[in-house]
Design a protein around this motif. Structure first.
Motif, PDB file in Angstrom:
ATOM      1  N   ALA A   1       0.824  -1.209   0.000  1.00 31.47           N
ATOM      2  CA  ALA A   1       0.000   0.000   0.000  1.00 31.47           C
ATOM      3  C   ALA A   1       0.854   1.254   0.000  1.00 31.47           C
ATOM      4  N   ASP A   2       2.135   1.149   0.401  1.00 30.93           N
ATOM      5  CA  ASP A   2       3.013   2.327   0.418  1.00 30.93           C
ATOM      6  C   ASP A   2       3.210   2.900  -0.979  1.00 30.93           C
ATOM      7  N   CYS A   3       3.032   2.080  -2.014  1.00 35.11           N
ATOM      8  CA  CYS A   3       3.228   2.547  -3.392  1.00 35.11           C
ATOM      9  C   CYS A   3       1.931   3.016  -4.039  1.00 35.11           C
ATOM     10  N   LEU A   4       0.891   3.234  -3.216  1.00 30.44           N
ATOM     11  CA  LEU A   4      -0.338   3.833  -3.734  1.00 30.44           C
ATOM     12  C   LEU A   4      -0.250   5.351  -3.678  1.00 30.44           C
ATOM     13  N   SER A   5       0.942   5.877  -3.826  1.00 32.54           N
ATOM     14  CA  SER A   5       1.173   7.318  -3.834  1.00 32.54           C
ATOM     15  C   SER A   5       2.430   7.609  -4.625  1.00 32.54           C
ATOM     16  N   MET A   6       2.529   8.829  -5.140  1.00 31.20           N
ATOM     17  CA  MET A   6       3.714   9.210  -5.900  1.00 31.20           C
ATOM     18  C   MET A   6       4.942   9.258  -4.993  1.00 31.20           C
ATOM     19  N   LEU A   7       4.766   9.699  -3.746  1.00 33.05           N
ATOM     20  CA  LEU A   7       5.906   9.723  -2.821  1.00 33.05           C
ATOM     21  C   LEU A   7       6.360   8.304  -2.507  1.00 33.05           C
ATOM     22  N   GLY A   8       5.405   7.397  -2.323  1.00 31.73           N
ATOM     23  CA  GLY A   8       5.763   6.010  -2.052  1.00 31.73           C
ATOM     24  C   GLY A   8       6.526   5.396  -3.202  1.00 31.73           C
ATOM     25  N   VAL A   9       6.063   5.659  -4.437  1.00 32.02           N
ATOM     26  CA  VAL A   9       6.779   5.168  -5.613  1.00 32.02           C
ATOM     27  C   VAL A   9       8.136   5.850  -5.710  1.00 32.02           C
ATOM     28  N   GLY A  10       8.189   7.124  -5.310  1.00 37.48           N
ATOM     29  CA  GLY A  10       9.459   7.839  -5.311  1.00 37.48           C
ATOM     30  C   GLY A  10      10.473   7.193  -4.396  1.00 37.48           C
ATOM     31  N   TYR A  11      10.062   6.822  -3.190  1.00 34.05           N
ATOM     32  CA  TYR A  11      10.960   6.117  -2.264  1.00 34.05           C
ATOM     33  C   TYR A  11      11.458   4.813  -2.881  1.00 34.05           C
ATOM     34  N   GLU A  12      10.535   4.087  -3.516  1.00 35.58           N
ATOM     35  CA  GLU A  12      10.883   2.792  -4.107  1.00 35.58           C
ATOM     36  C   GLU A  12      11.876   2.968  -5.253  1.00 35.58           C
ATOM     37  N   VAL A  13      11.607   3.919  -6.141  1.00 35.59           N
ATOM     38  CA  VAL A  13      12.477   4.143  -7.298  1.00 35.59           C
ATOM     39  C   VAL A  13      13.841   4.664  -6.853  1.00 35.59           C
ATOM     40  N   ALA A  14      13.849   5.538  -5.855  1.00 34.91           N
ATOM     41  CA  ALA A  14      15.122   6.058  -5.348  1.00 34.91           C
ATOM     42  C   ALA A  14      15.977   4.926  -4.773  1.00 34.91           C
ATOM     43  N   ALA A  15      15.333   3.981  -4.087  1.00 37.22           N
ATOM     44  CA  ALA A  15      16.071   2.840  -3.540  1.00 37.22           C
ATOM     45  C   ALA A  15      16.617   1.959  -4.655  1.00 37.22           C
ATOM     46  N   ILE A  16      15.819   1.768  -5.715  1.00 36.26           N
ATOM     47  CA  ILE A  16      16.257   0.921  -6.830  1.00 36.26           C
ATOM     48  C   ILE A  16      17.439   1.560  -7.560  1.00 36.26           C
ATOM     49  N   LEU A  17      17.355   2.882  -7.761  1.00 34.89           N
ATOM     50  CA  LEU A  17      18.394   3.579  -8.530  1.00 34.89           C
ATOM     51  C   LEU A  17      19.551   4.068  -7.663  1.00 34.89           C
ATOM     52  N   GLY A  18      19.380   3.980  -6.338  1.00 28.38           N
ATOM     53  CA  GLY A  18      20.430   4.468  -5.441  1.00 28.38           C
ATOM     54  C   GLY A  18      20.526   5.978  -5.426  1.00 28.38           C
ATOM     55  N   LYS A  19      19.362   6.657  -5.481  1.00 27.49           N
ATOM     56  CA  LYS A  19      19.348   8.122  -5.515  1.00 27.49           C
ATOM     57  C   LYS A  19      18.536   8.673  -4.347  1.00 27.49           C
ATOM     58  N   GLU A  20      18.576   9.997  -4.189  1.00 22.49           N
ATOM     59  CA  GLU A  20      17.871  10.645  -3.090  1.00 22.49           C
ATOM     60  C   GLU A  20      16.413  10.929  -3.482  1.00 22.49           C
ATOM     61  N   VAL A  21      15.571  11.037  -2.459  1.00 24.55           N
ATOM     62  CA  VAL A  21      14.175  11.414  -2.680  1.00 24.55           C
ATOM     63  C   VAL A  21      14.005  12.888  -2.324  1.00 24.55           C
ATOM     64  N   LYS A  22      13.401  13.647  -3.241  1.00 28.02           N
ATOM     65  CA  LYS A  22      13.120  15.066  -2.986  1.00 28.02           C
ATOM     66  C   LYS A  22      11.658  15.186  -2.553  1.00 28.02           C
ATOM     67  N   LEU A  23      11.435  15.531  -1.296  1.00 24.63           N
ATOM     68  CA  LEU A  23      10.080  15.607  -0.754  1.00 24.63           C
ATOM     69  C   LEU A  23       9.564  17.043  -0.791  1.00 24.63           C
ATOM     70  N   PRO A  24       8.249  17.239  -0.971  1.00 29.34           N
ATOM     71  CA  PRO A  24       7.691  18.598  -0.911  1.00 29.34           C
ATOM     72  C   PRO A  24       7.905  19.205   0.471  1.00 29.34           C
ATOM     73  N   GLU A  25       8.113  20.503   0.525  1.00 33.17           N
ATOM     74  CA  GLU A  25       8.269  21.204   1.799  1.00 33.17           C
ATOM     75  C   GLU A  25       7.221  22.306   1.868  1.00 33.17           C
ATOM     76  N   PRO A  26       6.016  21.971   2.330  1.00 31.80           N
ATOM     77  CA  PRO A  26       4.919  22.957   2.338  1.00 31.80           C
ATOM     78  C   PRO A  26       5.232  24.161   3.228  1.00 31.80           C
ATOM     79  N   LYS A  27       4.930  25.341   2.689  1.00 25.48           N
ATOM     80  CA  LYS A  27       5.108  26.577   3.453  1.00 25.48           C
ATOM     81  C   LYS A  27       3.923  27.477   3.171  1.00 25.48           C
ATOM     82  N   THR A  28       3.256  27.917   4.198  1.00 24.89           N
ATOM     83  CA  THR A  28       2.118  28.821   4.032  1.00 24.89           C
ATOM     84  C   THR A  28       2.268  29.992   4.987  1.00 24.89           C
ATOM     85  N   ALA A  29       1.815  31.142   4.500  1.00 28.20           N
ATOM     86  CA  ALA A  29       1.794  32.333   5.362  1.00 28.20           C
ATOM     87  C   ALA A  29       0.500  32.308   6.157  1.00 28.20           C
ATOM     88  N   SER A  30       0.602  31.959   7.428  1.00 22.16           N
ATOM     89  CA  SER A  30      -0.606  31.802   8.238  1.00 22.16           C
ATOM     90  C   SER A  30      -1.203  33.154   8.599  1.00 22.16           C
TER      91      SER A  30
END
Length: 804
Positions: free
Chosen positions: A174-203
């Motif tokens: 179920a972890d791969c039912l998301s783009m981030l989950g697939v990103g983690y999987e692909v990064a592990a396969i290719l030996g690369k880093e995962v770039k995660l979104p960094e949400p920022k909002t002006a409250s």
């Protein structure tokens, strides 16, 4: 799961790795990529055009004559039939020479006397499924945003210059039912880093807790609920890039607020729901189990009756959403919405599955909750959605969140030794290599001599025991890299048992006789479960059936074969013969599990022989199927034990039905399906049989013996016997065979007469008897002596009289 190759590049650097190569590497690592689709394959010559002029075609009421700027030296005239085309629009134009899906080439043409230099396209004409097109463009052409530059590649703007990888995920991933989950999987396969979104909002200065308070009564079902408030929202279309990503993933765009929740669902794997705050009717969110008989009208305008098994989101009094499944119509975001209450929650799988199943509402959200979402992403997903609503809906995000948090979920900690990893995989890895693999997976590790302890992130809920860790090492090390070895020790060649050999013989015989093998469901409905059963037992009911039609285990194979005939006859296949060998399930009150008994069944209908040239047509009848059975028992060496006697059975024709006997015991039936049943199923005249195959294949047979070709002639005598109509030919034949002794080698019926010249209640059956002695030539005296015994036996035992 549909994964966009271009979208995936937001999280992992895929430089130098094509979509096809990536698909192959993902498959080799344990997740099957079922296909890689190029969205714009074969398409070309499609650009953005600006409609400068639009007027009705002078000779066609439903056509429009447009002048379109396509970025060329001069505007071109295009005749368009779309009802929504208009001046000032930015549209997709297939220029002269362009190629559309289906290898459809655009040529310069004349329509009702007016020249058309191209085609203004709808999204469907560009290869996008109609069900994925936004409703406002479902019946006409698509309009690009006003600021779109003329002459650009329209396919690129629509995200069609992309490739889609279809992942065939098993329930544990179920972890791969998301783009981030697939990103983690692909990064592990290719030996690369995962770039995660960094949400920022002006409250804003106002706090979310001033607007909403969250209370959860059903803490076991909903241990974490996060609510954010976004004010001054302007509901409208979402950005084109977001719409195209949703469509590529199989989701239809609606508006910017709803699209953002769906986008986060795909990106984070965390379902969200947006409420119209002003329609909520209170400043409270209360999560509880529904009351028995409570009702809610969901977003599909269906009124649903709830039970205490269902979890609902309420405004303190009335339900506003069926938790994790679908929102309520009474709080739906619409064009007038200005304040959005955003829900991000962790619901447990069983309660969501129950509601989804009971109401027939299986959605992207419910399927993720059923399989398990990552509790660590509940809050980040809400922040990311709030950020996007501020960016693309002009919203003002209130400070903080209103939460109810009783969640206690710690990452799993699992240990395994290096020795066991190598022993199970059959490799020779060192600890550094194993640590590197877990590091690529973003797992924390600690090493103590030969033992490695792994702290598994909550996103990987499928890893709980040391075998799971070994599997992760094996798949990322590469199954192709595992050395090949031959088995050690003495080996025994495989062979089929006597039972298996006979079963194969049965299948080959029936296929040789012209029957096709069918494989049908072992699950059936209450109406069919007991039909044609050889043993009268209560059917076994499933605890959690898929549907009412598949809720019980079958007691007979015949009902399923009749469904096969019905299906094929409806498709004009009118001459059919099918068989099946399979298990039926007999309830055993003394045991928890039912008894499985192998049966053989067949069903035939239509023409058995059809020689058009000779004008010969032979429809199937009782004797065709009986002859097939006789041949089968002869093939198995059981012909001397085989017998058929008339019978009456439910669901079968009263005059064309018989029990099948083996060594004096009933093992099945043969007959015509009852005319009323045939009518119900829209079948023509149909014949069936079903046998206890286990009894047939386990029956003892005498060793095969060969006899020499006869050296001496045989003598044939024919007799016509007048008997009561109740007497059967089989009964008479049995008497003849027994009385004929060793000299009688063959007996068969060749005539039946029941005409006007026969005494009422009587009939005449004619038999041909062949006498033969392998040691000598028989004399008339020898034959007469035996023949007289036969005549006497049929007279005394059956009341038969020789016909004069």
């Amino acid at each position: 799961m549909l994964v966009s190759y271009k979208w995936l590049q937001d999280y992992v650097d895929l430089t130098g790795v094509s979509a096809e190569e990536l698909g192959e590497r993902i498959t080799k690592s344990g997740i099957e990529v079922e296909g890689v689709e190029t969205l714009n394959e074969g398409l070309k010559g499609i650009v953005v055009g600006h409609v400068l002029e639009c007027e009705k075609h002078p000779d066609a009421e439903k056509l429009n004559k447009t002048l379109v700027d396509i970025g060329a030296e001069e505007p071109v005239q295009i005749i368009c039939g779309a009802p929504n085309v208009g001046k000032g629009q930015k549209v997709a134009v297939a220029t002269v020479g362009a190629i559309l899906p289906g290898n459809f080439k655009i040529k310069k043409a004349k329509l009702r006397g007016e020249v058309s230099n191209g085609m203004i396209c709808s999204l469907q004409e560009l290869g996008i499924e109609g069900k994925l097109v936004a409703k406002e463009f479902a019946e006409g052409i698509f309009n690009f945003p006003e600021d779109t530059e003329v002459g650009q590649d329209a396919l690129a703007l629509l995200g069609r210059d992309d490739q889609i990888l279809e992942l065939g995920l098993t329930p544990n991933r179920a972890d791969c039912l998301s783009m981030l989950g697939v990103g983690y999987e692909v990064a592990a396969i290719l030996g690369k880093e995962v770039k995660l979104p960094e949400p920022k909002t002006a409250s804003a200065s106002e706090k979310a807790t001033d607007y909403i308070k969250v209370n959860v009564e059903a803490k076991d079902d909903n241990p974490l609920y996060v609510a954010k408030v976004i004010k001054n929202v302007k509901v409208g279309p979402s950005p084109l890039w977001m719409q195209t990503r949703l469509m590529a993933a199989g989701i239809r765009p609606h508006n910017n607020v709803v699209d953002i929740t769906n986008y986060i669902l795909l990106e984070y794997g965390q379902p969200l729901h947006a409420f119209d705050y002003d329609l909520l009717g209170s400043k409270e969110i209360l999560v509880r189990r529904a009351k028995q008989g409570e009702k809610i009208t969901t977003l599909d305008d269906a009124e649903r009756t709830l039970t205490e098994d269902h979890l609902v989101i309420t405004n303190g009094t009335e339900p506003v959403a069926l938790a994790g499944v679908m929102g309520g119509a009474n709080s739906e975001v619409n064009a007038d919405t200005t304040t959005v209450l955003l829900e991000s929650a962790y619901f447990t799988g069983p309660v969501i599955r129950k509601a989804s199943k009971d109401h027939g509402l299986r959605s992207e959200a419910s399927s993720r909750y059923e399989k398990g979402v990552d509790p660590a992403r509940v809050r980040p997903a809400a922040e990311r959605a709030a950020e996007l609503m501020a960016l693309y809906a002009g919203g003002e995000v209130l400070d903080g969140s209103s939460t109810a948090d009783s969640l206690e979920m710690e990452p799993a900690v699992v240990s395994v030794t290096l020795e066991k990893i190598n022993r199970v995989i059959g490799a020779d890895l060192n600890m550094q290599e194993v640590q590197s693999i877990f590091s690529r997976l973003q797992f924390e590790t600690a090493v103590d001599n030969d033992k490695i302890t792994v702290t598994v992130p909550t996103r990987r809920g499928d890893i709980t025991i040391e075998e799971d860790l070994i599997e992760e090492v094996a798949r990322l090390y590469g199954y192709d890299n595992v050395p090949m070895t031959l088995p050690k020790g003495a080996s025994t060649p495989g062979h089929l048992t006597d039972y298996q050999l006979k079963r194969r013989l049965v299948r080959r015989y029936l296929e040789g006789a012209g029957l096709y093998q069918a494989i049908t469901y072992s699950l059936t409905s209450k109406d069919k479960a007991t039909q044609y059963a050889l043993e009268n037992r209560d059917p076994v009911e499933l605890a959690m059936p898929m549907s009412e039609d598949r809720s019980l285990l079958r007691l007979s194979i015949v009902p399923q074969l009749l469904e096969v005939l019905k299906y094929n006859l409806a498709r004009q296949a009118d001459s059919l013969a099918v068989y099946e060998t399979g298990a039926v399930f007999l309830k055993n009150e003394a045991a928890e599990l039912p008894e499985e008994e192998e049966h053989l069944a067949a069903a035939i209908t239509g023409l058995w022989e059809n020689h058009q040239w000779q004008g010969e047509k032979k429809p199937v009848d009782f004797y065709v199927l009986k002859g097939i059975l006789e041949g089968l028992f002869a093939k198995l060496g059981l012909d001397s034990l085989f017998a058929v006697k008339a019978a009456e059975l439910d669901g079968l024709h009263p005059g064309r039905t018989a029990h099948v006997y083996l060594d004096g015991k009933v093992i099945g039936f043969i007959g015509q399906v009852h005319p009323t049943v045939q009518k119900e199923l829209d079948l023509k005249e149909t014949y069936v049989f079903e046998l206890n195959l286990k009894a047939v294949l386990e029956a003892g047979t005498e060793p095969l013996q060969y006899t020499a070709i006869p050296r001496f002639p045989s003598i044939t005598r024919d007799i016509a016997l007048v008997v009561d109509k109740s007497k059967t030919a089989g009964e008479l034949r049995g008497i003849i065979v027994e009385a004929g002794g060793k000299l009688l080698k063959d007996v068969y019926v060749f005539d039946l007469y029941e005409g006007d010249r026969m005494e009422e209640g009587k009939k005449s059956i004619a038999f041909s008897l062949k006498y033969f002695d392998p040691e000598r030539t028989l004399t008339d005296e020898d034959v007469t002596k035996t023949h007289d015994k036969v005549l006497k036996a049929v007279e005394e035992q059956a009341g038969a009289v020789l016909r004069g």
